[in-house]
Design an enzyme around this catalytic site. Structure first.
Site, PDB file in Angstrom:
ATOM      1  N   GLN A 196      -9.762   9.833  -4.280  1.00 45.82           N
ATOM      2  CA  GLN A 196      -9.371  10.476  -3.014  1.00 45.82           C
ATOM      3  C   GLN A 196     -10.470  11.381  -2.431  1.00 45.82           C
ATOM      4  OE1 GLN A 196      -5.875  10.990  -1.065  1.00 45.82           O
ATOM      5  NE2 GLN A 196      -7.734  11.230   0.139  1.00 45.82           N
TER       6      GLN A 196
ATOM      7  N   TRP B 213       0.909  13.376   4.495  1.00 41.54           N
ATOM      8  CA  TRP B 213       0.418  12.559   5.600  1.00 41.54           C
ATOM      9  C   TRP B 213       1.521  12.055   6.524  1.00 41.54           C
ATOM     10  CZ3 TRP B 213      -1.380  12.276   0.577  1.00 41.54           C
ATOM     11  CH2 TRP B 213      -2.715  12.699   0.393  1.00 41.54           C
TER      12      TRP B 213
ATOM     13  N   HIS C  40      -9.234   1.935   0.615  1.00 40.61           N
ATOM     14  CA  HIS C  40      -9.024   2.562   1.911  1.00 40.61           C
ATOM     15  C   HIS C  40     -10.355   2.399   2.631  1.00 40.61           C
ATOM     16  CE1 HIS C  40      -5.718   4.426  -0.220  1.00 40.61           C
ATOM     17  NE2 HIS C  40      -5.282   4.995   0.882  1.00 40.61           N
TER      18      HIS C  40
ATOM     19  N   HIS D 160       0.841  -1.206   0.000  1.00 40.10           N
ATOM     20  CA  HIS D 160       0.000   0.000   0.000  1.00 40.10           C
ATOM     21  C   HIS D 160       0.870   1.247   0.000  1.00 40.10           C
ATOM     22  CE1 HIS D 160      -3.881   2.077   1.237  1.00 40.10           C
ATOM     23  NE2 HIS D 160      -2.978   3.049   1.311  1.00 40.10           N
TER      24      HIS D 160
ATOM     25  N   HIS E 160       1.498   5.462  -2.004  1.00 41.40           N
ATOM     26  CA  HIS E 160       0.983   6.577  -2.821  1.00 41.40           C
ATOM     27  C   HIS E 160       2.147   7.226  -3.553  1.00 41.40           C
ATOM     28  CE1 HIS E 160      -3.133   6.662  -1.060  1.00 41.40           C
ATOM     29  NE2 HIS E 160      -2.494   6.072  -0.058  1.00 41.40           N
TER      30      HIS E 160
HETATM   31 ZN    ZN Z   1      -3.248   5.093   1.591  1.00 46.90          ZN
END
Ligand code: ZN
Length: 438
Positions: A152, A315, A210, A57, A59
């Site tokens: 998103q 994040w 997610h 996982h 991004h």
């Molecule tokens: Zn994620």
């Protein structure tokens, strides 16, 4: 004459003194004392040789963008999403591509040769989609990238998300994503799960959402995800990522839920680095950890793997794409400190990740692709303890990255003593990786 022989390997399953013979990019021999010669030989000297790390996982579109246009001062998931939304209109294909390529180089150096990356499709230009499809093509000889179409801003909440997601799938994105906890209501979240699973079923694709990435004990989207998986016959092809609400759920409810997840053969991805910094942000004290129930899910036979999720983005501001750092954090956050627990944490960043991604040609066995990593560690527990150095990274039988052995010198009286912190016996005293017939 074999192309490559890796001699004297410790394997993750505990076997020692194993020689691995490779021809045409595949493993053709795997046994002690292989009586053959190789054009190139690597003497592992009792160090751990593992199939590559797998990041379940990530991004890639947001990675290495920290500080643009500002830093996440609250540290919350929601401020991160807001910062990403501010940055999105100014993304260029060139910028996304350059950052993703740099991260791929970091991954390769760390022995991570497969990444499932979510790519945000809530941008009518699909800038990041095209950039990452290009990166997937360019890097295919070195690393396997799997792309997830990730809405998103919400599949139902963003009026263009459905059309954009379908366009992304047509362009070659592999997996259907979702974010039900970010829809406007619990009902919309459930509806998004249903519609997205139908899109995947119609097209024969996998799903990775997610899901329930909140501390809300009543967030129930993984239940819908598992039920839809069974309804549509998608068993074994669907992943629930994060599932942090399970940390806070009622224990009776969760016992029923986990049986349903097992029936649906759901894969679960925990993201320990992101979970421990993002969850519990609304708590005063005690502060919840937020990671999903890794031990309990694993015990009932659910496949749980780990993701890095973020490296230097809105994040998560740290990291260098080291999956051993991820496993190390999981062991601490989940209190997974039993010997079997730690070996399981190593599997969660290797073989279990390959199961989540559906990689069929992966593993240490005759006939499989010769993708290997030689670690400066004796065994999986040693590797997690040290977040150990990757001495050699091998892809299809060719060394594509290497790092010199790390050692420190300690001066005691007139003696100079080398230490490398590993328990790998002779190797610790001879830290150079021998390469003969190179
Ligand atoms: Zn994620």
């Amino acid at each position: 004459m074999l192309d490559l022989i890796v001699r004297g390997a410790n394997l993750p399953d505990g076997r020692t003194g194993i020689d691995i013979g490779i021809v045409d990019g595949r493993i053709v021999e795997l046994r002690p004392r292989l009586d053959a010669a190789g054009r190139r030989e690597i003497d592992a000297r009792g160090r751990l040789v593992t199939p590559p790390f797998v990041d379940s996982h990530f991004h890639l579109d947001a990675t290495l963008s920290i500080g643009r246009p500002r830093y996440n001062e609250s540290g919350t998931l929601l401020e991160g999403i807001a910062i990403w939304a501010e940055q999105k209109p100014s993304l260029s294909a060139h910028d996304v591509r350059d950052r993703a390529l740099e991260l791929c180089r970091w991954a390769i150096a760390r022995g991570n040769l497969a990444i499932r990356t979510h790519v945000d499709i809530c941008d009518d230009r699909l800038t990041a989609v095209d950039a990452l499809l290009d990166v997937r093509r360019t890097m295919a000889p070195y690393i396997d990238l799997q792309l997830v179409a990730f809405p998103q801003d919400g599949f139902l909440r963003d009026p263009h998300a459905r059309a954009n997601l379908l366009r992304a799938l047509e362009r070659g994105v592999d997996v259907v994503g979702g974010i039900p906890h970010f829809e406007r209501s619990m009902a919309d979240g459930a509806e998004s799960v249903r519609e997205l699973c139908e899109i995947a079923a119609d097209r024969g694709l996998r799903v990775d959402m997610h899901c329930d990435e909140t501390d809300d004990p009543l967030s129930r989207h993984v239940e819908t995800l598992a039920a839809e998986t069974i309804r549509l016959g998608l068993q074994g092809r669907v992943t629930g990522s994060h599932l942090t609400s399970m940390h806070s759920m009622d224990n009776y409810y969760v016992s029923k839920l986990m049986a349903l997840m097992h029936e649906a053969r759901l894969h679960v991805v925990a993201n320990p680095l992101a979970n421990i910094v993002l969850q519990g942000r609304h708590d005063t004290y005690p502060k919840r950890r937020g990671m999903t129930r890794v031990r309990e899910l694993t015990q009932i036979g659910v496949n749980v793997s780990y993701g890095h999720d973020s490296v230097m983005d809105p994040w998560y501001g740290l990291g260098s794409h080291d999956m051993l750092e991820v496993a190390h954090m999981a062991v601490h956050v989940g209190q997974l400190t039993g010997r079997d627990d730690m070996r399981e944490a190593f599997a969660a960043v290797t073989t279990r990740g390959a199961l989540t991604l559906g990689l069929t040609d992966y593993g240490l066995a005759v006939g499989k692709r010769a993708d290997l990593v030689v670690l400066q560690a004796a065994d999986p527990i040693d590797a997690i303890r040290l977040r150990s150095n990757r001495l050699a990274v091998i892809r299809r039988g060719t060394v594509i990255a290497e790092s010199p052995a790390v050692e420190s010198r300690v001066f005691i009286g007139e003696h100079t003593i080398a230490v490398d912190f590993s328990t790998s016996g002779d190797a610790a005293r001879e830290p150079e990786l021998a390469t003969i017939n190179a």
